[in-house]
Design a protein around this motif. Structure first.
Motif, PDB file in Angstrom:
ATOM      1  N   UNK A 220      -0.639  -6.427   5.018  1.00  0.00           N
ATOM      2  CA  UNK A 220      -0.543  -4.974   5.148  1.00  0.00           C
ATOM      3  C   UNK A 220       0.163  -4.310   3.979  1.00  0.00           C
ATOM      4  N   UNK A 221       0.839  -5.092   3.162  1.00  0.00           N
ATOM      5  CA  UNK A 221       1.696  -4.526   2.117  1.00  0.00           C
ATOM      6  C   UNK A 221       0.956  -3.583   1.177  1.00  0.00           C
ATOM      7  N   UNK A 222      -0.162  -4.006   0.660  1.00  0.00           N
ATOM      8  CA  UNK A 222      -0.881  -3.193  -0.324  1.00  0.00           C
ATOM      9  C   UNK A 222      -1.453  -1.916   0.250  1.00  0.00           C
ATOM     10  N   UNK A 223      -2.245  -2.041   1.301  1.00  0.00           N
ATOM     11  CA  UNK A 223      -2.928  -0.873   1.856  1.00  0.00           C
ATOM     12  C   UNK A 223      -1.985   0.110   2.522  1.00  0.00           C
ATOM     13  N   UNK A 224      -0.943  -0.393   3.165  1.00  0.00           N
ATOM     14  CA  UNK A 224       0.002   0.496   3.848  1.00  0.00           C
ATOM     15  C   UNK A 224       1.095   0.982   2.913  1.00  0.00           C
ATOM     16  N   UNK A 225       1.184   0.421   1.733  1.00  0.00           N
ATOM     17  CA  UNK A 225       2.220   0.835   0.781  1.00  0.00           C
ATOM     18  C   UNK A 225       3.608   0.358   1.171  1.00  0.00           C
ATOM     19  N   UNK A 226       3.700  -0.860   1.712  1.00  0.00           N
ATOM     20  CA  UNK A 226       4.988  -1.410   2.113  1.00  0.00           C
ATOM     21  C   UNK A 226       5.724  -1.933   0.888  1.00  0.00           C
ATOM     22  N   UNK A 227       6.936  -1.459   0.680  1.00  0.00           N
ATOM     23  CA  UNK A 227       7.780  -1.875  -0.445  1.00  0.00           C
ATOM     24  C   UNK A 227       9.139  -2.321   0.085  1.00  0.00           C
ATOM     25  N   UNK A 228       9.729  -3.319  -0.555  1.00  0.00           N
ATOM     26  CA  UNK A 228      10.971  -3.916  -0.063  1.00  0.00           C
ATOM     27  C   UNK A 228      12.107  -2.909   0.093  1.00  0.00           C
ATOM     28  N   UNK A 229      12.248  -1.954  -0.802  1.00  0.00           N
ATOM     29  CA  UNK A 229      13.354  -1.008  -0.723  1.00  0.00           C
ATOM     30  C   UNK A 229      13.076   0.234   0.103  1.00  0.00           C
ATOM     31  N   UNK A 230      11.894   0.343   0.643  1.00  0.00           N
ATOM     32  CA  UNK A 230      11.490   1.538   1.388  1.00  0.00           C
ATOM     33  C   UNK A 230      11.953   1.441   2.842  1.00  0.00           C
ATOM     34  N   UNK A 231      12.729   2.421   3.313  1.00  0.00           N
ATOM     35  CA  UNK A 231      13.169   2.397   4.713  1.00  0.00           C
ATOM     36  C   UNK A 231      11.997   2.398   5.704  1.00  0.00           C
ATOM     37  N   UNK A 232      10.888   3.002   5.310  1.00  0.00           N
ATOM     38  CA  UNK A 232       9.712   3.027   6.169  1.00  0.00           C
ATOM     39  C   UNK A 232       9.151   1.617   6.385  1.00  0.00           C
ATOM     40  N   UNK A 233       9.248   0.788   5.361  1.00  0.00           N
ATOM     41  CA  UNK A 233       8.814  -0.604   5.488  1.00  0.00           C
ATOM     42  C   UNK A 233       9.663  -1.326   6.520  1.00  0.00           C
ATOM     43  N   UNK A 234      10.971  -1.131   6.445  1.00  0.00           N
ATOM     44  CA  UNK A 234      11.872  -1.789   7.390  1.00  0.00           C
ATOM     45  C   UNK A 234      11.669  -1.256   8.800  1.00  0.00           C
ATOM     46  N   UNK A 235      11.372   0.027   8.940  1.00  0.00           N
ATOM     47  CA  UNK A 235      11.069   0.591  10.261  1.00  0.00           C
ATOM     48  C   UNK A 235       9.807  -0.051  10.832  1.00  0.00           C
ATOM     49  N   UNK A 236       8.798  -0.275   9.975  1.00  0.00           N
ATOM     50  CA  UNK A 236       7.561  -0.914  10.411  1.00  0.00           C
ATOM     51  C   UNK A 236       7.825  -2.357  10.841  1.00  0.00           C
TER      52      UNK A 236
END
Length: 194
Positions: free
Chosen positions: A57-73
């Motif tokens: 999901x990282x690429x299409x959803x734009x998940x990045x290690x420092x992004x709080x939205x990634x951690x929420x997901x």
């Protein structure tokens, strides 16, 4: 989609093996004497599926290690896995008894709600990101649902039982997930879609 299919098939096959069954009790959360191997199966499957979900999901959803939205997901995915682990334990305990007719009224919520929440979580991102985040939850929830269905059956591994497990998973897991992904991807158009 491929990750969901492969992980679900693997979960169904592994779950139909002979696992030590917990005891079904009339008190508390109704499951007791859970063996170490069964815990390892459920927790290990959760970790493997969550790691796969993050990667695919990282690429299409734009998940990045420092992004709080990634951690929420990630938290959303792990929270969504918790009731499925409990359902797997309960299913395994039910298989040790003579279960009556199964009435899975709310099983569709296991995949539908997390996907819809992921779409809402990514509401400020584009449609592709919302859909990818929603679909990414299914990489965890659908295989865990397949594992729960397979643990409910104590007759052992057979082609018929794998087929039955996958049919239940498709009906109660994949179909609600697909609807949630469509709903998550629709709605308001974010600036990145323009």
């Amino acid at each position: 989609m491929v990750a969901i299919a492969v992980l679900s098939l693997c979960a169904a096959v592994v779950g139909l093996q002979s696992w030590p069954r917990p005891a079904l009790t009339g008190s508390g959360w109704q499951v007791a004497e859970v063996s170490g191997p069964l815990w390892a199966l459920l927790v290990g499957t959760t970790i493997a599926c969550a790691g796969t979900a993050l990667v695919v999901s990282a690429g299409a959803a734009g998940l990045r290690a420092g992004d709080p939205l990634t951690w929420a997901w990630v938290v959303l995915v792990l929270v969504a896995a918790a009731p499925l682990v409990a359902n797997g334990l309960y299913s395994a305990a039910m298989s040790a008894t003579e279960p009556g007719p199964l009435i899975p009224v709310f099983h569709w919520l296991f995949t539908f709600v997390p996907a819809l929440l992921a779409g809402w979580l990514f509401s400020r991102r584009g449609r592709l990101a919302r859909s990818a985040a929603a679909l990414g939850t299914g990489v965890v929830t659908v295989p865990l649902l397949a594992l729960s269905w397979s643990l409910l059956d104590s007759s052992g591994l057979s082609l018929a039982e794998v087929g039955r497990t996958l049919w239940r998973t498709a009906f109660f897991g994949v179909a609600p997930l697909a609807l949630a992904v469509v709903l998550a991807g629709g709605g308001r158009t974010a600036r990145s879609d323009l």
